[in-house]
Design an enzyme around this catalytic site. Structure first.
Site, PDB file in Angstrom:
ATOM      1  CG  ASP A 171      65.062  40.820 -16.218  1.00  0.00           C
ATOM      2  OD1 ASP A 171      65.595  40.787 -17.330  1.00  0.00           O
ATOM      3  OD2 ASP A 171      64.560  39.825 -15.663  1.00  0.00           O
TER       4      ASP A 171
ATOM      5  CD  GLU B 207      61.970  39.868 -23.614  1.00  0.00           C
ATOM      6  OE1 GLU B 207      61.305  39.102 -22.894  1.00  0.00           O
ATOM      7  OE2 GLU B 207      63.090  39.566 -24.058  1.00  0.00           O
TER       8      GLU B 207
END
Length: 530
Positions: free
Chosen positions: A37, A203
């Site tokens: 991420d 997302e």
């Protein structure tokens, strides 16, 4: 890129700019070992990168680079309970998907502690190496929060979750007061559907103002092999965001057997010359093997722009381990001042460290780790008497020496760890009937333990040798010379510690471990081989 809302518009067409066939290559991944991420920002010629740490402490390493390829951990954003627990007391942490931004001389980081009862929070710092502020809590709805500084307004963007439905809901946005954490406006959808532009799961949203357009970059398709990056744009940060007709702009879902899979969760960043780049997560696979065990890592690819102003990542949405570049990488410069601690060297603990843990680097070749007494085991969630180090290459070794063996029932040793349900652990103890070695192979609800007598010695040197196929465990006496042969205790298949087998987002970590008694380890270290 300045630290205000707008950035210079990209060129109308990369085809209109004469470029060499190739400047150089970008060696991927640029951050090796578990580092999912990625979020990045540029301040002048310096780049800063934040990645998720899940249940490990310290949380959210901050890395620095001047060329986007070589990254150094300079500190951590999360180092105390007041930064990740609403009650400011020690407790579970599960840190996912940070966003790192810089505005008017200050760094901002949003993140989610997905542990029960927590949520989305904001930290600030004047120096990215730290110290960072206590948490300002924003909300507890969903996760993947992001920030954009639009003039005097701060835009707070995140995903949503619709109860009872597959995937997720729309991306939503509100104005945020960064001092109080209060939302100044209601959250409103900025994507047109509950699903994404290419799948039912959207997302990791980030919005950017580039020239006349606002761009929404997001991940879709889940974080496994269907992962992808899509882009949409609007003339207002509130939408409506219209998706690119050639989405996704990054994916390897169609490249079966390619050594890079699961590409997604990207961040865009420009350099001082106006070139654009993407940092994103991916997983390394080897040959036909359908699994990976090093975790989600950080990859780099150039970004080009279509004639009508749409970004494309890599080579038509794909990337290579040695990616040929058609634009120059930023030139390397000096280093950023860093905190020289075991933590910036890569060591970590599962949740906050137990009292009594001491990690001391007498020299690069002589790392000493003292573990406190604890009854907790690797199979239990939460803190444990262990210190972990991420494995960065498929071929790697890890070693540690016990100068004194713990007395039964206490035991200590070394392990390769993927999750609380997936690890291989070699321990030793001494009792009335001598010293014994025990190799535990834990794979889900299957547990196999083998024992054998340990070599006669007051101390023991222990080693793990990892390859693509197996982890092998060896020992020899602590006073052995370099020529003494190692005794093999046993081995386990590498694939059984893969993310696919453990069904986790984690990657392999080596560790020293103790149970039942305080235990000092000497000469602890790891070697990763490219």
């Amino acid at each position: 890129m300045n630290d205000r809302a707008g950035r210079e518009a990209p060129p109308d067409s990369t085809a209109a700019v004469p470029v060499p066939a190739s400047f150089e290559t970008a060696p991927n991944p640029v951050v090796r070992g578990l580092s999912p991420d990625p979020s990045a920002c540029r301040v002048g010629g310096d780049y800063f990168l934040a990645t998720s740490t899940l249940e490990f402490w310290p949380g959210i390493p901050i890395r620095h680079s001047t060329d986007l390829v070589h990254w150094t951990v300079i500190g951590h954003a999360v180092t105390r309970p007041a930064q990740y627990r609403r009650d400011r007391r020690p407790g579970p942490l599960r840190l996912y998907a940070p966003t790192l931004r810089h505005h008017s001389g200050r760094f901002y980081l949003t993140c989610t502690n997905v542990a029960p009862g927590q949520g989305n929070f904001l930290l600030t710092a004047d120096d990215p190496a730290g110290p960072w502020s206590d948490a300002t809590w924003i909300d507890a709805d969903a996760f993947d929060p992001s920030l954009n500084f639009d003039g005097e307004s701060v835009l707070y963007t995140r995903r949503t979750v619709v109860a009872g439905k597959e995937g997720s809901g729309p991306v939503v946005q509100a104005e945020l007061d960064v001092d109080s954490g209060n939302l100044l406006t209601p959250t409103v959808p900025i994507t047109p559907h509950e699903a994404g532009y290419c799948s039912n799961d959207i997302e990791g949203p980030h919005i950017y103002r580039i020239g006349q357009w606002w761009y929404l970059l997001a991940a879709e398709g889940g974080t496994w092999k269907g992962h992808m990056v899509t882009v949409a744009r609007a003339t207002s940060p509130w939408g409506p965001f219209v998706g690119y007709e050639h989405n996704p702009v990054l994916t390897h879902r169609h490249r079966v057997g390619h050594p890079i899979q699961s590409t997604g969760h990207a961040e865009l960043v420009d350099d001082v010359k106006g070139n654009w780049w993407a940092l994103f997560l991916g997983t390394r696979h080897h040959g036909p093997k359908p699994w990976h065990h090093l975790g989600r890592e950080v990859f780099l690819a150039p970004v080009t722009w279509s004639e009508d102003g749409w970004p494309q990542i890599g080579e038509r949405g794909t990337v290579e381990l040695e990616h040929q570049l058609r634009q120059p990488l930023p030139a390397p410069r000096g280093e950023w001042p860093k905190q020289h601690t075991p933590w910036t060297s890569g060591w970590c603990t599962r949740e906050a460290p137990l009292d009594g843990l001491d990690i001391n680097a007498a020299s690069p070749e002589d790392m000493r780790i003292a573990l406190p007494a604890s009854p907790r085991t690797l199979s239990q969630d939460g803190p444990v008497a262990a210190a972990f180090l991420s494995q960065q290459e498929p071929t790697a070794t890890f070693h540690a020496t016990l100068d004194a063996l713990p007395a039964y029932p206490a035991h200590a040793g070394i392990a390769v760890y993927a999750s609380s349900g997936h690890y291989y652990l070699l321990t030793v103890h001494t009792g009335r009937d001598g010293s014994w070695l025990r190799l535990t192979r834990q794979v889900g609800d299957m547990r196999q333990v083998t024992s054998m007598p340990a070599p006669a010695s007051a101390g023991l040197e222990m080693r793990i040798s990892g390859t693509l196929d197996r982890y092998s465990f060896h020992v020899r006496t602590a006073d052995a010379d370099a020529e003494q042969a190692w005794l093999e205790v046993g081995s386990g298949q590498t694939s059984l510690l893969s993310a696919e087998t453990s069904q986790s987002y984690s990657g392999a970590r080596f560790c020293v471990y103790a149970n039942g008694a305080a235990t000092p380890f000497q000469r602890v270290g790891s070697t990763n081989c490219l």
